[in-house]
Design an enzyme around this catalytic site. Structure first.
Site, short mmCIF file in Angstrom:
data_model
loop_
_atom_site.label_atom_id
_atom_site.label_comp_id
_atom_site.label_asym_id
_atom_site.label_seq_id
_atom_site.Cartn_x
_atom_site.Cartn_y
_atom_site.Cartn_z
N LYS A 171 75.35 -11.93 -19.68
CA LYS A 171 76.21 -11.28 -18.67
C LYS A 171 77.64 -11.72 -18.93
O LYS A 171 77.88 -12.80 -19.47
CB LYS A 171 75.81 -11.74 -17.26
CG LYS A 171 76.35 -10.85 -16.15
CD LYS A 171 75.46 -9.63 -15.94
CE LYS A 171 76.03 -8.66 -14.95
NZ LYS A 171 75.03 -7.64 -14.58
N GLN B 24 69.06 -11.82 -15.57
CA GLN B 24 68.93 -10.78 -16.59
C GLN B 24 67.82 -11.11 -17.60
O GLN B 24 67.16 -10.20 -18.12
CB GLN B 24 70.28 -10.60 -17.31
CG GLN B 24 70.46 -9.27 -18.00
CD GLN B 24 70.89 -8.14 -17.05
OE1 GLN B 24 71.74 -8.35 -16.21
NE2 GLN B 24 70.31 -6.98 -17.20
N SER C 95 69.71 1.46 -20.77
CA SER C 95 70.65 0.95 -21.78
C SER C 95 69.91 0.66 -23.09
O SER C 95 70.41 0.96 -24.18
CB SER C 95 71.30 -0.36 -21.29
OG SER C 95 72.39 -0.09 -20.45
N ASP D 173 78.86 -2.93 -14.85
CA ASP D 173 78.39 -3.63 -13.64
C ASP D 173 79.47 -3.34 -12.59
O ASP D 173 80.28 -2.40 -12.77
CB ASP D 173 78.21 -5.13 -13.89
CG ASP D 173 77.43 -5.82 -12.76
OD1 ASP D 173 76.21 -5.68 -12.72
OD2 ASP D 173 78.05 -6.48 -11.89
#
Ligand code: NDP
Ligand code: 2IT
Length: 444
Positions: free
Chosen positions: A126, A111, A376, A166
Site C-alpha cells: 500500500k 491487503q 486489478s 484508493d
C-alpha cells in the site's frame, strides 16, 4: 505467554504511535489463535508471525511540487511493500491529509490477506501521501502526481509492485502517474491498475469494488435464508466504492437511501438518485449540499449520522473507524440484519464484536471489498496477454471470485468451530495460503 500475545506486544512496542496498524494486527492475530496453536512450534521456530507483521520494505520520500501561484509545497509519501510470498506487491495509493506511516501499514497488512482471498497471485502493499487533491486545479494535481511518480518509479514495476487507486486517487491521478512512469522508464507496461480504457485499463475496474461488495453481501444473505431484493440499505461515503455499491444495490432490487461525505450526509426517502450523485461527485467534484438543492425527497445533515437511519443492511464505504460501538447499538436497535465493509476497517473492534454478539451477519472488508483488487489482478492479466476482455467476461469473473471468497471464509469459520464468524473465516483462509507459501520459500 502465548505466541500470539508475545507478537502482539512486540508489534505495539516496536511500532509506537501507529494505532490503526496495532488495531489491524490485533484483529487478525486474535482470530488466528486456533490455527497458531495447531502449528505453534513450527511457526515460532520460523518466526512466521514476526515476519508476517513486519513489512519486507518501507519507502518514505518527499514530494515537492509547485502550485498555480508559483509556491512550492512539500508532502510526505510512502510505499510499504509488505509481503510478496504469493505474488508481486499489489495495493492502492491513498491521497488524503490524514495519511501517515501507521495508516499505510494497516492498509498494507490488510491487503496481504485480502489479496490471498481473491485466489489470484498478488502480494500485499500500500502507498500514499498526505497531499489533499480537494480544491486543487487539474494542473496542480498533475504537478503533484508527476513529482510523486518521479520518485516512486524507482521501486515499482509490472512484475515487482503494481499500485492502484484508493481514497483521493481515481482515474485522473492514475492517468497522470502512468504518463510520468512511461516517460521516465521508457517502458509501456501494466505498472498501475485502474488505468483509462484507452491505455490498458480493464472494463469493470471502476465498478468492481462496489459491485463485488454487493455480490458477496447477496451471497452471505442467501446463505442465511435472506433475499436482498426489497431491502433498505444504508451506505456511507460518496466516492468510488459507495457510488457503485449503490448502483449494484438497485440492480439487485434493493433500495439504498443514504450516502455521505466528510462534511455531511444525505437521507433520501425515495432512494438515492444515482445519476445525480454521479454528476455531483464524478463530474463536478462538488459537495453533497448540491444534492438537496435539486432533490425534494432528500434531507442533508451536517456531520456524521448515516447509521441512525433505519435499514436492513449497512454498507460502510468511506474510511476506517467510521462505525463505532454507539453506531452498532443503533443499527441493532433498528433491526439491521447485516453489515458488509466496503471500506478498509470501517468498523471498530468493539462495534464488530457487538454486531456479531447480537446476531448481525458481518462480512469484513478484506473479503467484502476484495472485488477491487481482484479486478486489478484481472487488469494485470489482460495487460500481460495484451488483450482486453468484454464487460460481461470481467463482471462474470468478478462475481465468481466474490462467491468463492464467501464459500471459502464460510468453510474456514466452520472448520475451526466458529460458524458464521466471517471475520475469523476471512483471517484464517487468507492467512493459511500466505503462511504455507512463506514456509515453503524458507527464511526470507
Ligand atoms: P474516494 O476518495 O472515491 O471516496 C471516499 C469517500 O469517503 C468520499 O465520499 C469521502 O468524502 C468520504 N469520507 C468521509 N470521511 C472521510 C475521511 N475521514 N477520510 C477519507 N474519506 C472520507 O475513495 P474510495 O471510494 O475509493 O474508498 C473508500 C474506502 O474503500 C476506503 O477505505 C478505501 O481504502 C476502500 N477501498 C477502496 C477500493 C477501491 O477500489 N477504490 C478497494 C477496496 C477498498 P470527501 O469527498 O468529502 O472526502
Ligand atoms: O484497498 C484496496 O484493495 C484498494 N484500494 C484497491 C487496490 C488495487 O490494487 O486495486
Amino acid at each position: 505467554m502465548s505466541y500470539v500475545d508475545e507478537v502482539l506486544q512486540n508489534v505495539i512496542e516496536k511500532n509506537p504511535a501507529q494505532p490503526e496498524f496495532h488495531q489491524a494486527v490485533k484483529e487478525v492475530l486474535e482470530s488466528l489463535r486456533p490455527v497458531i496453536e495447531e502449528h505453534e512450534e513450527e511457526y515460532r521456530k520460523n518466526a512466521l508471525l514476526e515476519r508476517i507483521t513486519t513489512p519486507e520494505r518501507q519507502i518514505l520520500f518527499r514530494v515537492p511540487w509547485v502550485d498555480d501561484n508559483g509556491q512550492v509545497h512539500v508532502n510526505n509519501a510512502y510505499r510499504v511493500q509488505f509481503n510478496s510470498a504469493i505474488g508481486p506487491y499489489k495495493g492502492g495509493l491513498r491521497l488524503h491529509p490524514s495519511v501517515n506511516l501507521g495508516i499505510i501499514k494497516f492498509l498494507g497488512f490488510e491487503q496481504i490477506f485480502k489479496n490471498s482471498l481473491t485466489s489470484l497471485p498478488i502480494g500485499g502493499g500500500k502507498g500514499g501521501c498526505d497531499f489533499d487533491p480537494k480544491g486543487k486545479s487539474d494542473r496542480e494535481v498533475m504537478a503533484f502526481c508527476q513529482s510523486f511518480m518521479t520518485e516512486l518509479c524507482k521501486y515499482i514495476g509490472a512484475d515487482t509492485d503494481v499500485p492502484a487507486g484508493d481514497i483521493g486517487t481515481g482515474a485522473r491521478e492514475i492517468g497522470y502517474m502512468f504518463g510520468q512512469y512511461k516517460r521516465i522508464k521508457g517502458v509501456y507496461e501494466g505498472v498501475l491498475t485502474g488505468k483509462g480504457l484507452t491505455f490498458g485499463g480493464s472494463l469493470v475496474r471502476t465498478e468492481a469494488t462496489g459491485y463485488g461488495l454487493l455480490y458477496i453481501t447477496e451471497e452471505m444473505l442467501k446463505a442465511n435464508g435472506i433475499d436482498i431484493s426489497g431491502k433498505t440499505i444504508a451506505v456511507s461515503g460518496a466516492g468510488n466504492v459507495a457510488i457503485y455499491a449503490i448502483e449494484k444495490a438497485y440492480q439487485l432490487g434493493a433500495k439504498p437511501v443514504t450516502c455521505s461525505d466528510s462534511t455531511g450526509w444525505i437521507y433520501d426517502s425515495e432512494g438515492i438518485d444515482l445519476a445525480l450523485l454521479k454528476e455531483i461527485k464524478e463530474v463536478k467534484r462538488q459537495r453533497l449540499t448540491e444534492y438537496v438543492k435539486v432533490r425534494p425527497s432528500a434531507q442533508y445533515h451536517e456531520g456524521k449520522g448515516v447509521w441512525t437511519v433505519k435499514c436492513d443492511v449497512a454498507l460502510p464505504c468511506a474510511t476506517q473507524n467510521e462505525l463505532d460501538l454507539k453506531d452498532a447499538e443503533t443499527l441493532v436497535k433498528n433491526g439491521c440484519v447485516a453489515v458488509a465493509e466496503g471500506a478498509n476497517m470501517p468498523t471498530t473492534i468493539e462495534a464488530t464484536e457487538y454486531l456479531q454478539q447480537n446476531g448481525v451477519l458481518f462480512c469484513p472488508g478484506k473479503a467484502a471489498n476484495a472485488g477491487g483488487v481482484a479486478t486489478s489482478a484481472l487488469e494485470m492479466t489482460q495487460n500481460s496477454e495484451r488483450l482486453s476482455w468484454s464487460f460481461e467476461e470481467v463482471d462474470g469473473k468478478l462475481k465468481e471470485i466474490m462467491i468463492n471468497i464467501f464459500k471459502n471464509i464460510d468453510a474456514a469459520s466452520k472448520k475451526y468451530g466458529m460458524e458464521k464468524n466471517y471475520v475469523a473465516g476471512a483471517n484464517i483462509a487468507g492467512f493459511l495460503k500466505v503462511a504455507e507459501a512463506m514456509m515453503a520459500q524458507g527464511v526470507c
